[in-house]
Design a protein around this motif. Sequence first.
Motif, short mmCIF file in Angstrom:
data_model
loop_
_atom_site.label_atom_id
_atom_site.label_comp_id
_atom_site.label_asym_id
_atom_site.label_seq_id
_atom_site.Cartn_x
_atom_site.Cartn_y
_atom_site.Cartn_z
N LEU A 105 0.83 -1.21 0.00
CA LEU A 105 0.00 0.00 0.00
C LEU A 105 0.87 1.26 0.00
CD1 LEU A 105 -2.74 -1.16 2.52
CD2 LEU A 105 -3.14 -0.54 0.12
N GLU A 106 1.94 1.24 0.79
CA GLU A 106 2.81 2.41 0.85
C GLU A 106 3.50 2.64 -0.50
OE1 GLU A 106 2.92 4.61 3.07
OE2 GLU A 106 4.81 5.70 2.77
N ILE A 116 -9.72 2.02 -2.90
CA ILE A 116 -8.47 2.60 -3.40
C ILE A 116 -8.71 3.19 -4.79
CG2 ILE A 116 -6.12 2.09 -4.18
CD1 ILE A 116 -5.97 -0.10 -2.12
N VAL A 117 -8.60 4.51 -4.87
CA VAL A 117 -8.72 5.17 -6.18
C VAL A 117 -7.50 6.06 -6.31
CG1 VAL A 117 -10.12 6.65 -7.65
CG2 VAL A 117 -11.25 5.16 -5.97
N LYS A 118 -6.53 5.60 -7.11
CA LYS A 118 -5.29 6.37 -7.25
C LYS A 118 -4.89 6.39 -8.71
CE LYS A 118 -3.48 5.07 -2.74
NZ LYS A 118 -3.77 6.36 -2.14
N PRO A 119 -4.48 7.56 -9.23
CA PRO A 119 -4.04 7.62 -10.62
C PRO A 119 -2.91 6.62 -10.88
CG PRO A 119 -4.07 9.81 -9.62
CD PRO A 119 -4.39 8.84 -8.54
N GLY A 120 -2.99 5.90 -11.97
CA GLY A 120 -1.93 4.97 -12.36
C GLY A 120 -1.98 3.62 -11.67
N ALA A 140 -6.17 7.30 5.69
CA ALA A 140 -6.46 8.43 4.80
C ALA A 140 -5.53 8.41 3.58
CB ALA A 140 -6.29 9.74 5.57
N ARG A 141 -4.24 8.16 3.81
CA ARG A 141 -3.28 8.17 2.70
C ARG A 141 -3.51 7.03 1.71
NH1 ARG A 141 1.55 9.18 1.54
NH2 ARG A 141 2.65 7.23 1.89
N SER A 151 2.09 6.45 -7.12
CA SER A 151 0.95 7.16 -7.71
C SER A 151 1.06 8.67 -7.43
CB SER A 151 -0.36 6.62 -7.13
OG SER A 151 -1.43 7.40 -7.59
N ASP A 152 1.42 9.02 -6.19
CA ASP A 152 1.55 10.45 -5.85
C ASP A 152 2.62 11.11 -6.73
OD1 ASP A 152 -0.35 10.20 -3.94
OD2 ASP A 152 1.00 10.31 -2.20
#
Length: 377
Positions: free
Chosen positions: A15-16, A66-70, A372-373, A22-23
């Motif tokens: 997850l990290e 989980i919704v993260k770009p890429g 949250a992250r 993604s960030d």
Amino acid sequence: MNPRVVVLGAGFGGLELATILSDSLGDRIDLTLIDKSETFVFGYSKLDVMFGRATTEAVRLPYRDIVKPGVRFRREVITAIDPVARRVTTEAGGYDADSLVVALGADYDLNATPGLAEGGNEFYSLAGAERLREVIPAFERGHAIVGVTSAPFKCPPAPSEAALLLHDRLVARGVRDACEISLVMPFGVPIPPSPDTSRALLAAFAERGIRYVPDRVVRALDPSRRVAVLGDGSEMPYDLFLGIPKHCVPKVVAASGMTEGGWIPVDKKTLATRFPGVYAVGDVTSVGTPKAGVFSEGAARVVAASILAELQGGERPAPYAGAGACYVEFGAGRVGRVDVDFLSGLKPTGSFTEPSAALAREKHHFGSSRRARWFGL
Ligand SMILES: Cc1cc2nc3c(=O)[nH]c(=O)nc-3n(C[C@H](O)[C@H](O)[C@H](O)COP(=O)(O)OP(=O)(O)OC[C@H]3O[C@@H](n4cnc5c(N)ncnc54)[C@H](O)[C@@H]3O)c2cc1C
């Protein structure tokens, strides 16, 4: 084509890693995160479930959030890993990776301890913690043993926490005087790298009449005689057994040819395996840090920085320091903290912060900030 990163296991490490990449890269990466479970659960939440402080539903964090770009999350069981070809097979298909990260954690082998499955309990899986939620309220007299069956095991403070929290439960129900509590541990003191933490825990055990049995493991249970057999052949009668089962890599990792001595060896500074483009982080490795989420997370940060440096041509990250803070429940709503550093000096060192209600709030923040992250919740 975007670089393909395949991350096996969506625990602390996976997850990290997915969050950082993604960030940093957003849609400029093609990251597949694979886990067989529907939900993530913090390890320490198992203590909350077992002692009735939280429901199972409340501690489950669904991966569908989980919704993260890429990043694409795939709920699939991984059935084969080919580290040479960097190809992963699941029950649903196959994935080829430019960078492959194995973060599949540690599994449990209950059968390695004869009698444990039939005559004991374990609280290291969510299912085991859920069962104990029914068992503990029915225990009102006799001898309870919290027993470690082999090392290494996840979260070295957890057995001590279980003993202290059990004491609290029995006091609250007015049955503590009719019960004994023993803690069987493979170490001379509860937290060997931190003498101050060990002293505080041993003092807490002494105050509460909890017997600490050092340098021993529980080798077997004999359910017919209700006896625990220790590594030195001595026996302890029990009425309630709360076990820490033997840990091992998941079967798919054992079959991948990546392990030596039971775990995946990695370069301690970079977390690289001997296979080019393949990293391993967290409990699945033999990197030399305890098996705890904070260390999996720290290792994932180093791997994320390495992958970013490879892709963007930047500087290699600083070596993995193997440092982290673990919270320790002392009961009565108070939490202590041990800060340990395993790899940057000649030997592991640790410092201790006394238990307090403020640290209980800090532990809560540790969980909520990650929720949250990673999940946006
Ligand atoms: C009672 C208890 C208390 C704890 N307390 C703490 C604490 O206070 N602080 C702390 O830092 N740590 C604590 N831990 C330890 C912590 O939970 C683990 O060390 C941490 O989760 C390890 O992270 P990881 O990423 O290496 O693996 P995990 O988080 O275990 O993730 C591995 C993932 O791989 C998946 N997986 C495995 N095999 C397959 C397969 N074949 N196919 C698909 N997916 C698969 C699993 O479903 C899992 O989600 C505690 C643990 C326990 C049991």
